[in-house]
Design an enzyme around this catalytic site. Structure first.
Site, PDB file in Angstrom:
ATOM      1  N   HIS A 132      -1.030   4.371   6.976  1.00 43.13           N
ATOM      2  CA  HIS A 132      -0.506   5.164   5.933  1.00 43.13           C
ATOM      3  C   HIS A 132       0.031   6.444   6.298  1.00 43.13           C
ATOM      4  O   HIS A 132      -0.702   6.832   7.087  1.00 43.13           O
ATOM      5  CB  HIS A 132      -1.261   4.887   4.681  1.00 43.13           C
ATOM      6  N   SER A 181       0.863  -1.241   0.031  1.00 43.20           N
ATOM      7  CA  SER A 181      -0.004   0.022   0.086  1.00 43.20           C
ATOM      8  C   SER A 181       0.904   1.435   0.179  1.00 43.20           C
ATOM      9  O   SER A 181       0.312   2.341  -0.233  1.00 43.20           O
ATOM     10  CB  SER A 181      -0.852  -0.100   1.263  1.00 43.20           C
ATOM     11  N   ASP A 227      -4.026   7.233   8.416  1.00 42.91           N
ATOM     12  CA  ASP A 227      -5.244   6.246   8.657  1.00 42.91           C
ATOM     13  C   ASP A 227      -4.798   5.148   9.732  1.00 42.91           C
ATOM     14  O   ASP A 227      -5.304   4.204   9.796  1.00 42.91           O
ATOM     15  CB  ASP A 227      -5.743   5.485   7.573  1.00 42.91           C
TER      16      ASP A 227
END
Ligand code: NAG
Ligand code: NAG
Ligand code: NAG
Ligand code: NAG
Ligand code: NAG
Length: 389
Positions: free
Chosen positions: A357, A46, A354
């Protein structure tokens, strides 16, 4: 929007070329020429997913994307990722995810990264553990398919031809990697001890090496490899592994967790050194993203940021991170739908987006420090990463 990055890049580039000129003069060779990468092929998790997991398993919800794209854009952040800033700095478009079948344009590269990806295959499904089925070996097969089929499409002509890279781009492209964090956290999340997680590192790195060898076999020659970040500073790890969150440093980061990240990085650096010997036609740049991220978190105030260990977008608790109610999550309360995971409203001053990240502001800060080569081995800027040591 691209001009500040481009400007700072030009400055970095000129500072660097000055140094390169000096050292290459003393070495009796000419100055290094910019590589002019025509494309980027990215592999990872991610940290560099620009839409892969969203394409396969449902879109990242709002408020992801709020700062830069104005809507969710397949990224787990309020805006751009480090890979987006790399693309901008090389005057290339943002990468389309290989898995995205809608409006994708691969003429300047493709992104095989998906959120939750690991180097090793996991023995659990996404629905059980949250880890992506697109592990690095799968990403390297996808790259093989991509190269083979894109060239067949080009040779056939027609409307899709212009959306594919030219054949010579594969050897001239920059190949970027940012993966490994999830292999380490998956160990902790399956209740391994720190010693047990450490013991998995050699196998993780042998799989990493195989993936690089496979890309090299397909013609990849310029490799830009990020090491893993200080995941012991991330809310989702501190929240989910409370026993590790009990031993923290001055910055509030898990010391054993970050110790594992540092051991992984030390061994990754060794793996990259061996790859340089085994694959002599390629240029390998090892980038110490860990140090940059740790400095941002541990000296956040000095760098103009606040609350580095608290998620901007989340739902309560010490770290504003709740495993069951993530950023953008909703619930029905008394018959009305309410958003539980809201944005803090000022992600520009925050490091963590979040719980997992980084914010766009943090990603830009990291990019600005790594772009010029100050954290790289060899110390080349990203635009020079085709040059072998
Ligand atoms: C695909 O991207 C290239 C490079 O940015 C651009 O020149 C081209 O116009 C794009 N093609 C389409 C159909 O959008
Ligand atoms: C998955 O299972 C196989 C076979 O038991 C094992 O070799 C491998 O290490 C496991 N992978 C992980 C990530 O635990
Ligand atoms: C693509 O795959 C086909 C069939 O597997 C093979 O015959 C061909 O040589 C490959 N082409 C390239 C460019 O790798
Ligand atoms: C890890 O341990 C916790 C607490 O004992 C337990 O609830 C959880 O199911 C375990 N997780 C795994 C993957 O074994
Ligand atoms: C839901 O409605 C009940 C009854 O009207 C009320 O007591 C309660 O506070 C409400 N809950 C929330 C979260 O608004």
């Amino acid at each position: 929007m691209a001009s500040p990055e481009l400007k700072s890049y030009v400055v970095l580039l000129s500072v660097f070329t000055g140094t390169a000129l000096l050292s290459s003069i003393s070495a009796g060779t000419g100055p290094l020429a910019p590589c002019r990468f025509p494309a980027i092929f990215n592999f990872g998790d991610s940290n560099s997913d620009t839409g892969g997991l969203s394409a396969a398993f449902g879109a990242a919800p709002p408020p992801n994307g709020e700062t830069f794209f104005g809507a969710p854009a397949g990224r787990y952040s309020d805006g751009r990722l480090v890979i987006d800033f790399i693309a901008e700095s090389l005057a290339l478009p943002y990468l389309s995810a290989y898995l995205n079948s809608m409006a994708a344009n691969f003429s300047r590269g493709a992104n095989f990264a998906t959120a939750g990806s690991t180097i090793r295959r996991q023995n659990t499904t996404l629905f059980q553990s949250g880890y992506s089925p697109f592990s690095l070996d799968v990403q390297s097969w996808q790259f093989y398919q991509f190269q083979n089929r894109s060239q067949r499409i080009c040779s056939q002509g027609g409307i899709f031809k212009d959306l594919m890279p030219r054949e010579d781009y594969f050897s001239r492209a920059l190949y970027t990697f940012d993966i490994g964090q999830n292999d380490l956290t998956s160990g902790y999340f399956s209740n391994m001890s720190t010693e047990e997680v450490k013991a998995t590192i050699p196998d993780i790195l042998s799989k990493f090496k195989s993936a690089i060898q496979s890309v090299y076999g397909q013609g990849g020659r310029s490799f830009w490899i990020h090491n893993t970040g200080p995941f012991g500073c991330l809310p989702y790890v501190l929240e989910r592994v409370p026993v590790m969150a009990a031993q923290v440093d001055r910055a509030g980061c898990g010391t054993q967790l970050n110790g594992v990240a540092q051991l992984f990085n030390e061994m990754l650096k060794g793996t990259v050194a061996r790859l340089r010997k085994d694959l002599p036609l390629a240029a390998f740049t090892y980038v110490d993203v860990y140090s940059v991220k740790y400095s941002l978190i541990s000296e956040a105030t000095k760098h103009g940021f606040e609350h580095p260990l608290v998620a901007c977008c989340g739902h309560g608790g010490k770290y504003n991170y709740n495993f069951h109610n993530g950023c953008g999550s909703k619930a029905v309360v008394n018959g009305t739908e309410v958003v539980l995971g809201r944005s803090c409203g000022n992600p520009l001053t925050r490091v963590n987006w979040d719980g997992v990240h980084y914010t766009e502001a943090a990603n830009r800060w990291v990019f600005d420090r790594i772009a010029g080569g100050a954290f790289s081995d060899p110390p080349l800027p990203v635009g020079m990463a085709c040059h072998r040591q």
